[in-house]
Design a protein around this motif. Sequence first.
Motif, PDB file in Angstrom:
ATOM      1  N   ILE A  91       0.756  -1.090   0.117  1.00 11.31           N
ATOM      2  CA  ILE A  91       0.055   0.043   0.161  1.00 11.31           C
ATOM      3  C   ILE A  91       0.869   1.225  -0.126  1.00 11.31           C
ATOM      4  N   GLU A  92       1.942   1.340   0.820  1.00 12.07           N
ATOM      5  CA  GLU A  92       2.805   2.420   1.085  1.00 12.07           C
ATOM      6  C   GLU A  92       3.542   2.590  -0.348  1.00 12.07           C
ATOM      7  N   ALA A  93       4.179   1.342  -0.997  1.00  9.97           N
ATOM      8  CA  ALA A  93       4.949   1.572  -2.106  1.00  9.97           C
ATOM      9  C   ALA A  93       4.170   1.843  -3.375  1.00  9.97           C
ATOM     10  N   ALA A  94       2.684   1.709  -3.363  1.00 12.56           N
ATOM     11  CA  ALA A  94       1.985   2.231  -4.499  1.00 12.56           C
ATOM     12  C   ALA A  94       1.509   3.361  -4.323  1.00 12.56           C
ATOM     13  N   SER A 148     -10.917  -1.168   4.613  1.00 13.29           N
ATOM     14  CA  SER A 148      -9.963  -1.911   5.588  1.00 13.29           C
ATOM     15  C   SER A 148      -9.621  -3.437   4.715  1.00 13.29           C
ATOM     16  N   ILE A 149      -8.786  -4.197   5.554  1.00 10.98           N
ATOM     17  CA  ILE A 149      -8.229  -5.593   5.093  1.00 10.98           C
ATOM     18  C   ILE A 149      -8.382  -6.246   6.127  1.00 10.98           C
ATOM     19  N   VAL A 150      -8.907  -7.507   6.085  1.00  8.76           N
ATOM     20  CA  VAL A 150      -8.723  -8.242   7.462  1.00  8.76           C
ATOM     21  C   VAL A 150      -8.033  -9.566   6.760  1.00  8.76           C
ATOM     22  N   THR A 157      -4.789  -8.457  -3.447  1.00  2.00           N
ATOM     23  CA  THR A 157      -5.248  -7.585  -2.793  1.00  2.00           C
ATOM     24  C   THR A 157      -4.971  -6.318  -2.896  1.00  2.00           C
ATOM     25  N   LEU A 158      -3.752  -5.806  -3.397  1.00  2.01           N
ATOM     26  CA  LEU A 158      -3.280  -4.567  -3.679  1.00  2.01           C
ATOM     27  C   LEU A 158      -4.004  -3.859  -5.138  1.00  2.01           C
ATOM     28  N   ALA A 159      -4.262  -5.133  -6.187  1.00  7.93           N
ATOM     29  CA  ALA A 159      -4.790  -4.903  -7.418  1.00  7.93           C
ATOM     30  C   ALA A 159      -6.459  -4.310  -6.954  1.00  7.93           C
ATOM     31  N   ILE A 160      -7.016  -4.998  -6.142  1.00  4.28           N
ATOM     32  CA  ILE A 160      -8.431  -4.490  -5.736  1.00  4.28           C
ATOM     33  C   ILE A 160      -8.405  -3.282  -5.011  1.00  4.28           C
ATOM     34  N   LEU A 161      -7.343  -2.993  -4.220  1.00  3.55           N
ATOM     35  CA  LEU A 161      -7.596  -1.718  -3.525  1.00  3.55           C
ATOM     36  C   LEU A 161      -7.205  -0.634  -4.508  1.00  3.55           C
ATOM     37  N   LEU A 166     -11.512  -4.392 -11.288  1.00  9.51           N
ATOM     38  CA  LEU A 166     -10.973  -5.115 -10.572  1.00  9.51           C
ATOM     39  C   LEU A 166      -9.828  -5.956 -11.070  1.00  9.51           C
ATOM     40  N   THR A 167      -8.906  -6.179 -10.453  1.00 10.23           N
ATOM     41  CA  THR A 167      -7.805  -7.039 -10.659  1.00 10.23           C
ATOM     42  C   THR A 167      -7.402  -8.105  -9.958  1.00 10.23           C
TER      43      THR A 167
END
Length: 513
Positions: free
Chosen positions: A118-121, A132-134, A196-200, A223-224
């Motif tokens: 998340i930070e890198a992207a 949020s993510i669980v 997860t990162l693709a969805i975010l 959505l990826t």
Amino acid sequence: MTFSRRGACPALSAPMQTGDGLLVRLNPVAGGVSPNALIGLCESAARQGNGVVEVTARGSLQIRGLTAESAPLLAAEVDALGIAVHTAVPVETGPLAGLDPDEIADPRPLAERIRAGIEAAGLGNRLGPKVSIVVDGRGRLAMDTVLADVRLVAEGRDTRTKRQGARPLWRLSVAGDGRTASPLVLLPETTAADATLAILAAIAALGREGRARDIESKRLASLTLASKGSRSTLPPLSCRISPPQRGRLAASTSLLLSWLSPILLMRSTLAKAEATARSPPRGGDGRQARGGNVGREHLQGFSAVPLGIFPLTENQYAIAIALPFGSVPADKLIALANTAASLGASEIRFAPQRTLLVLGLSEPACAELRSAAASLGFVTDPADPRTKIAACPGAPACASGHIATRKIAEEIAKEAGDIFDPTFSLHVSGCAKGCAHPAEASLTLVGGEKGAGLVVSGTAKGLPAAYTLGYEAARGFGRVAALLRNQRQPGETTASCVARLGETRVAAVFQQG
């Protein structure tokens, strides 16, 4: 210091205005705090706020009653106590992550990979405050009750390799809790992080108000998802992703969805059709019309609150204790923390379902702490009726509240606790937003302009079947409880009795007087 709008998340650096002053919410980076640090935090809450401390349904700590002048002082005192708090997109792993001997997989490495991604992207500033993510390792304290945009739940090991220490597999789902989220695919850890990162990234493309639930309405265009066995499409997490790289990443990963989109769209269509069939029509004021949901016990019983003593190692135990309706005066929590410290506790964690998890105790010490907690008014017994009642802060703490929810809930638990079997639940909501329990309950008392309304087998947004004066709500519920005691047949559950009696009869008893 900036202030959060209502509906946002009130971080330590951005408190939110409520009816009783400013509210802040914090989540320790370490997962918990030492007993002495919790004592210091509660003393600060009493000094700078109104002395009310809460643990939310998601397991966050809240401090209420701050002012514009005292909120920065609280933040400085939290820093002085050495309590580092999360400030980025929530990636939640549960209170026993990495400690639970029964969990299928340690969720922390995957969670850390997602945080770094998340930070890198550069996604943190582009995602809304509610995203949020669980990541659930599937131990004894599962995260099923926690809503999330993306859910990753451990489901076993990759059977394609026979070597010891095979990689865990993670079930990826979106938009919901453990019961309602839509499952998509089973993935190994690295690919699960990429997906997860693709969805975010797709959520971020929808704007600050975007959520995972909105992606279906966009026909999954953004959505990826990565498929089983695909290579990671993300560069090493230590590398900062440039805008051109982001563009190439989006273009390449979007191709992976070409085979999956029809499946997901079909699931979405079926889910919507099923939801439409289940949901009652709405009244002219936007509230749900009455009468469509009576008797749905499997949806209306609250998840059991995980209270009790949990072995971690041969000599180390943890004990889970709940706050009554998620709220206690700071001095009660100070007393509990002092007792925990005297018994040798090493850490206290804030856990989902408005609970505390005390770590580092022997089994006899856990039993002694449980007794002390009960005497202080905490919830220690899973059969306690307060575990079956959800109550928001209500009036006067919340500016939107029309009724004194927690006072009503406490009186009901004391006077009518015997009717709360595992099938029956009550939601006491200060207004129609239903923040404490968005899902259905067996009965809901909801505050409004007409006083306290009663919704049978619905949510706080439902159209009440009857009303009484706000200060008469507990007494009205008492009449309903008496009816259920008198009419319940041998072997019949409380929820089934409500369904058999019907909304009209239950509402008439509530309203009379």
